[in-house]
Design an enzyme around this catalytic site. Structure first.
Site, PDB file in Angstrom:
ATOM      1  CB  THR A 100      44.674 -60.169  33.039  1.00  0.00           C
ATOM      2  OG1 THR A 100      44.782 -58.599  32.855  1.00  0.00           O
ATOM      3  CG2 THR A 100      44.018 -60.855  34.452  1.00  0.00           C
ATOM      4  N   GLY A 101      48.052 -58.746  32.346  1.00  0.00           N
ATOM      5  CA  GLY A 101      48.704 -58.593  31.156  1.00  0.00           C
ATOM      6  C   GLY A 101      49.665 -59.521  31.301  1.00  0.00           C
ATOM      7  NE  ARG A 137      38.677 -61.666  26.300  1.00  0.00           N
ATOM      8  CZ  ARG A 137      39.113 -60.521  26.138  1.00  0.00           C
ATOM      9  NH1 ARG A 137      38.171 -59.385  26.164  1.00  0.00           N
ATOM     10  NH2 ARG A 137      40.064 -60.268  26.644  1.00  0.00           N
ATOM     11  N   GLY A 168      48.161 -55.713  28.571  1.00  0.00           N
ATOM     12  CA  GLY A 168      47.505 -56.539  27.896  1.00  0.00           C
ATOM     13  C   GLY A 168      47.273 -56.581  26.522  1.00  0.00           C
ATOM     14  CE1 TYR A 187      35.637 -55.018  32.262  1.00  0.00           C
ATOM     15  CE2 TYR A 187      34.442 -54.838  31.221  1.00  0.00           C
ATOM     16  CZ  TYR A 187      35.120 -54.401  30.558  1.00  0.00           C
ATOM     17  OH  TYR A 187      36.292 -53.835  29.608  1.00  0.00           O
ATOM     18  N   GLY A 211      43.756 -38.065  38.419  1.00  0.00           N
ATOM     19  CA  GLY A 211      44.918 -37.721  38.648  1.00  0.00           C
ATOM     20  C   GLY A 211      45.662 -37.057  38.152  1.00  0.00           C
ATOM     21  CG  ASP A 220      49.883 -54.696  32.831  1.00  0.00           C
ATOM     22  OD1 ASP A 220      49.709 -55.763  33.613  1.00  0.00           O
ATOM     23  OD2 ASP A 220      49.181 -54.694  31.684  1.00  0.00           O
ATOM     24  CB  SER A 238      40.028 -53.259  33.198  1.00  0.00           C
ATOM     25  OG  SER A 238      39.362 -54.353  34.125  1.00  0.00           O
ATOM     26  CB  ALA A 270      39.637 -48.795  27.882  1.00  0.00           C
TER      27      ALA A 270
HETATM   28  N1  UDP Z   1      31.030 -68.516  24.643  1.00  0.00           N
HETATM   29  C1  UDP Z   1      30.815 -69.617  24.584  1.00  0.00           C
HETATM   30  N2  UDP Z   1      31.192 -70.715  24.557  1.00  0.00           N
HETATM   31  C2  UDP Z   1      33.165 -70.212  25.677  1.00  0.00           C
HETATM   32  C3  UDP Z   1      32.720 -69.036  26.202  1.00  0.00           C
HETATM   33  C4  UDP Z   1      31.941 -67.222  25.725  1.00  0.00           C
HETATM   34  O1  UDP Z   1      29.524 -70.100  23.034  1.00  0.00           O
HETATM   35  O2  UDP Z   1      33.688 -71.122  25.284  1.00  0.00           O
HETATM   36  C5  UDP Z   1      30.018 -67.482  24.187  1.00  0.00           C
HETATM   37  C6  UDP Z   1      29.526 -66.506  25.966  1.00  0.00           C
HETATM   38  O3  UDP Z   1      28.155 -67.272  26.717  1.00  0.00           O
HETATM   39  C7  UDP Z   1      29.158 -65.747  25.299  1.00  0.00           C
HETATM   40  C8  UDP Z   1      29.653 -65.115  23.936  1.00  0.00           C
HETATM   41  O4  UDP Z   1      30.189 -67.000  23.559  1.00  0.00           O
HETATM   42  O5  UDP Z   1      27.337 -65.970  24.588  1.00  0.00           O
HETATM   43  C9  UDP Z   1      30.198 -64.147  23.744  1.00  0.00           C
HETATM   44  O6  UDP Z   1      31.953 -64.575  25.321  1.00  0.00           O
HETATM   45  P1  UDP Z   1      33.265 -64.052  25.608  1.00  0.00           P
HETATM   46  O7  UDP Z   1      33.282 -64.631  26.775  1.00  0.00           O
HETATM   47  O8  UDP Z   1      33.834 -63.717  23.917  1.00  0.00           O
HETATM   48  O9  UDP Z   1      32.572 -62.069  25.276  1.00  0.00           O
HETATM   49  P2  UDP Z   1      31.099 -61.098  26.173  1.00  0.00           P
HETATM   50  O10 UDP Z   1      30.445 -60.755  24.941  1.00  0.00           O
HETATM   51  O11 UDP Z   1      30.249 -62.295  26.801  1.00  0.00           O
HETATM   52  O12 UDP Z   1      31.861 -60.309  26.966  1.00  0.00           O
END
Ligand code: UDP
Length: 314
Positions: free
Chosen positions: A37-38, A188, A12, A147, A104, A33, A77, A116
């Site tokens: 998702t990796g 993200r 990952g 999660y 284990g 892995d 994960s 992590a």
């Molecule tokens: N976010 C956004 N546009 C995107 C993807 C994410 O505005 O295209 C926002 C998301 O709603 C959150 C923040 O950016 O408020 C960070 O999101 P990310 O998915 O990176 O990680 P999180 O911190 O929520 O786990």
């Protein structure tokens, strides 16, 4: 004889950087892995290294590793919100069953175990910035709960193995991290903004963009994790860069860096999206003498080079 480390989720984003770090520090590394998702590309550069071994395995099933094992770093994960929304059962299983199997193995081999964990254990926090002593504000039945609760369970199981079986354990709570090897389409904020801006598409900010995050460059995070692994600290430690920014400003920062005239469009805020997030890193400073070194401006430039290459080759 070299020490041996097993990294689950080693293909990952973070796992692969960790494999590099452990090899650089003279260890043999077994990367495990299931590539859900990796990505094998993240570890391709290690295949010629005699101290590196890759085992394709789903760690929710019994883990067998012959011979010596000194360290187990459990990083397997799904870790981005769209991944765990699409893979809710796998996310719960790897946090619970996978952590059980990895612990284990640690017990059997008398190895040191590092979990992590995540800032998500704090949920949508009512305390700001977040200290390790804060118990969190998590919705157990919301879409993100798979999660958050998996990681909270994983922390509880890790402490139980420490207290009941005497396993040497470490828990790192990882805050938003970025850098090379992130997937373009992992959903993200940072990869989304980079790929949209580089392709000249609209930048999608969720909600009004007033929610905050604190972004850590990957080399800083890996340094903190390595220090924690080598320390004697069994209670959780936050590792993250306290430089906090609203998501709207973050989108603007990326647009400015890429020097494009992309438009920002606002979309619905996902359910249970935390409104603020910033680590209190007093413990990391005091116990590990750790501080982030890479300023966001520099980290974003380094990451831009990676995404430019990635888009060119995609
Ligand atoms: N976010 C956004 N546009 C995107 C993807 C994410 O505005 O295209 C926002 C998301 O709603 C959150 C923040 O950016 O408020 C960070 O999101 P990310 O998915 O990176 O990680 P999180 O911190 O929520 O786990």
């Amino acid at each position: 004889m070299k020490e041996v480390a097993v990294v689950t989720g080693g293909a990952g984003f973070l796992g692969s950087h960790l494999c590099d770090k452990l090899l650089e520090n003279g260890m043999k590394v077994i990367c495990m892995d299931n590539l859900l998702t990796g990505n094998i590309e993240n570890i391709e550069h290690l295949f010629g290294n005699e101290n590196f071994q890759f085992i394709k395995h789903d760690v929710t099933n019994f883990i067998h590793v012959p011979g010596r094992v000194d360290y187990i770093l459990h990083f397997a994960s799904p870790a981005s919100p769209i991944d765990y929304l699409q893979l809710p059962i796998q996310t719960l299983k790897v946090g619970s069953l996978g952590t059980h199997k990895a612990l284990g193995l640690a017990k059997e081999k008398k190895a040191r175990f590092l979990l992590a964990s995540t800032s998500e254990v704090y949920g949508d926090p009512e305390i700001h910035p977040q200290k390790e002593s804060y118990w969190g504000n998590v919705n157990p039945i919301g879409p993100r709960g798979v999660y958050d609760e998996a990681k909270r369970f994983a922390e509880a199981l890790t402490m139980a193995y420490h207290r009941y079986h005497g396993v040497q354990t470490r828990i790192v709570r990882i805050f938003n991290t970025y850098g090379p090897r992130m997937r373009l389409n992992d959903g993200r904020a940072l990869p989304a903004f980079f790929s949209q801006a580089l392709k000249g598409e609209d930048i999608t900010v969720f909600g009004d963009g007033s929610q905050t995050r604190s972004f850590t460059y990957v080399s800083d995070l890996i340094d903190g994790i390595f220090r924690l692994l080598m320390s004697n600290e069994t209670e959780p430690v936050n590792i993250g860069n306290p430089q906090e920014i609203t998501i709207l400003d973050f989108a603007k920062e990326i647009i400015e860096l890429i020097n494009t005239n992309c438009k920002i469009v606002f979309q619905d805020l996902p359910v249970d999206d935390p409104k603020v997030r910033q680590p209190d890193i007093s413990r990391a400073k005091e116990l590990l003498s750790w501080m982030p070194k890479v300023d966001r401006k520099i980290g974003l430039k380094l990451t831009l080079n990676y995404f430019q290459e990635k888009i060119k080759n995609s």
